[in-house]
Write an enzyme that holds these catalytic residues in place. Structure first.
Site, mmCIF file in Angstrom:
data_model
loop_
_atom_site.group_PDB
_atom_site.id
_atom_site.type_symbol
_atom_site.label_atom_id
_atom_site.label_comp_id
_atom_site.label_asym_id
_atom_site.label_seq_id
_atom_site.Cartn_x
_atom_site.Cartn_y
_atom_site.Cartn_z
ATOM 1 N N PHE A 108 0.823 -1.198 0.000
ATOM 2 C CA PHE A 108 0.000 0.000 0.000
ATOM 3 C C PHE A 108 0.866 1.261 0.000
ATOM 4 O O PHE A 108 1.772 1.411 0.813
ATOM 5 C CB PHE A 108 -0.894 -0.035 1.241
ATOM 6 C CG PHE A 108 -1.914 1.065 1.319
ATOM 7 C CD1 PHE A 108 -3.012 1.077 0.474
ATOM 8 C CD2 PHE A 108 -1.791 2.062 2.271
ATOM 9 C CE1 PHE A 108 -3.964 2.076 0.567
ATOM 10 C CE2 PHE A 108 -2.738 3.060 2.370
ATOM 11 C CZ PHE A 108 -3.823 3.077 1.521
ATOM 12 N N SER A 115 3.073 -6.751 2.125
ATOM 13 C CA SER A 115 1.865 -6.109 2.647
ATOM 14 C C SER A 115 0.663 -6.433 1.754
ATOM 15 O O SER A 115 0.328 -7.597 1.566
ATOM 16 C CB SER A 115 2.105 -4.600 2.779
ATOM 17 O OG SER A 115 1.084 -3.979 3.511
ATOM 18 N N MET A 116 0.021 -5.417 1.153
ATOM 19 C CA MET A 116 -1.069 -5.716 0.228
ATOM 20 C C MET A 116 -0.561 -6.468 -0.994
ATOM 21 O O MET A 116 -1.315 -7.212 -1.622
ATOM 22 C CB MET A 116 -1.790 -4.439 -0.187
ATOM 23 C CG MET A 116 -2.723 -3.884 0.870
ATOM 24 S SD MET A 116 -3.801 -2.609 0.183
ATOM 25 C CE MET A 116 -4.766 -2.175 1.633
ATOM 26 N N TRP A 124 -0.991 -8.605 3.995
ATOM 27 C CA TRP A 124 -2.214 -7.973 4.510
ATOM 28 C C TRP A 124 -3.347 -8.270 3.544
ATOM 29 O O TRP A 124 -3.220 -8.083 2.332
ATOM 30 C CB TRP A 124 -2.031 -6.464 4.640
ATOM 31 C CG TRP A 124 -3.168 -5.764 5.333
ATOM 32 C CD1 TRP A 124 -3.208 -5.357 6.639
ATOM 33 C CD2 TRP A 124 -4.425 -5.359 4.749
ATOM 34 N NE1 TRP A 124 -4.413 -4.746 6.916
ATOM 35 C CE2 TRP A 124 -5.183 -4.734 5.779
ATOM 36 C CE3 TRP A 124 -4.984 -5.476 3.478
ATOM 37 C CZ2 TRP A 124 -6.464 -4.223 5.560
ATOM 38 C CZ3 TRP A 124 -6.267 -4.976 3.261
ATOM 39 C CH2 TRP A 124 -6.993 -4.361 4.291
ATOM 40 N N ASP A 158 4.876 -6.493 14.045
ATOM 41 C CA ASP A 158 4.125 -5.822 12.982
ATOM 42 C C ASP A 158 2.809 -5.281 13.542
ATOM 43 O O ASP A 158 1.941 -6.039 13.964
ATOM 44 C CB ASP A 158 3.853 -6.819 11.856
ATOM 45 C CG ASP A 158 3.344 -6.163 10.582
ATOM 46 O OD1 ASP A 158 2.778 -5.066 10.661
ATOM 47 O OD2 ASP A 158 3.515 -6.772 9.509
ATOM 48 N N HIS A 164 6.582 -3.983 10.304
ATOM 49 C CA HIS A 164 5.969 -4.200 8.997
ATOM 50 C C HIS A 164 6.898 -3.844 7.835
ATOM 51 O O HIS A 164 6.822 -4.462 6.774
ATOM 52 C CB HIS A 164 4.682 -3.368 8.902
ATOM 53 C CG HIS A 164 3.852 -3.671 7.702
ATOM 54 N ND1 HIS A 164 3.241 -4.888 7.494
ATOM 55 C CD2 HIS A 164 3.517 -2.906 6.619
ATOM 56 C CE1 HIS A 164 2.562 -4.871 6.356
ATOM 57 N NE2 HIS A 164 2.716 -3.676 5.799
#
Length: 296
Positions: free
Chosen positions: A98, A166-167, A191, A212, A244
């Site tokens: 993100f 992440s994303m 994520w 995280d 993270h």
């Protein structure tokens, strides 16, 4: 966008299950698949790995890079081995997370390519793209690499993988669920609002971060790992004391286990099992490691 604070779950142990694949060496023939051709396994590329070689900043292959502008993704950089004497290579697409630019994941390009992969680090269409959007772009990027890119002749189209932070990690889970022919997936601090990956059949290594606060292992990485009930092999690595953004800069532990997983499942190079099985014990870098152990 503000991310809610989440707490980390304490490590749990898991009993390894038997592998679905019998261990073989070097160029030993693969038995005929049901209804298949019975073709032999590709010989491993590169020298026999060591702890020093797999943790080095650069592997045994010299690399080059080229900028690409894909018709179905924004852009990216392709890194590739310059050696053409050892046949074609597997390909990996790496997605950022993100509001993260490609530049922050660019270190994966030469690190992985120098170990014998064609690697595309992706600039997503928008920093706000959700995991499903990133999955689509990763698969489009793989198709572009294989079909249209200037490096397509260097790639074995049957040996493809995805990786993301992440994303982008959530996107790599979605991409592998959508395309089970992929050989491996490596989500990093993944994520996603989707917590169920029971239909994902791709060998997957999830790397999480103990501290995280954005994608806590208790709510994301460990939940995803537990849901991968159909994956033929899976592993979970948790980085001790990490947050993270640990994946957004050169990290020896991330590199070591990502390379080992990709070499083992994209290249089917059993020489890399030594780094995966028996499972590493917790140490100053790893707070938890779980896997199904790709040996048998």
């Amino acid at each position: 966008m503000l991310w809610p604070h989440e707490t980390c779950q304490h490590p749990r142990s898991e009993t390894p299950r038997p592998s679905l694949r019998r261990r073989r060496t070097g160029g030993e023939p693969e038995p005929p698949s049901p209804g298949g051709s019975g073709r032999t396994r590709r010989l491993p590329a590169g020298p026999a790995p060591t702890e020093q070689s797999i943790t080095a900043e650069r592997g045994p292959f010299a690399t080059a890079q080229t900028t690409v502008d894909g018709p179905t993704f924004k852009s990216g950089t392709a890194y590739y081995p310059t050696d053409t004497s050892q046949g074609t290579f597997g390909a990996v697409v790496v997605s950022p997370g993100f509001v993260t630019p490609e530049a922050l994941i660019s270190w994966y390009g030469p690190r992985l390519a120098s170990q014998g992969f064609v690697v595309l680090t992706l600039e997503t269409n928008s920093g706000f793209d959700q995991p499903d959007d990133r999955a689509t772009q990763m698969l489009n990027a793989l198709d572009y690499l294989v079909q249209s890119s200037s490096v397509r002749t260097r790639i074995d189209p049957n040996r493809l993988a995805v990786m993301g932070h992440s994303m982008g990690g959530g996107g790599s889970l979605k991409a592998s669920e959508s395309r089970p022919s992929l050989k491996a997936a490596v989500p990093l601090m993944p994520w996603s609002n989707d917590k169920t990956w029971q239909t994902d059949r791709v060998p997957t290594m999830i790397i999480g971060a103990e501290n995280d606060a954005i994608a806590s292992p208790a709510s994301h990485a460990e939940v995803f790992y537990n849901s991968l009930t159909a994956a033929p092999e899976k592993a979970y690595v948790e980085l001790r004391g990490a947050d993270h953004n640990v994946a957004l800069g050169s990290n020896v532990t991330i590199a070591k286990y990502s390379i080992a997983w990709l070499k083992r499942f994209v290249d089917e190079d059993v020489r890399y099992e030594q780094f995966l099985c028996p499972a590493p014990v917790p140490n100053t870098q790893i707070s938890e490691y779980r896997n199904t152990c790709p040996t048998g």
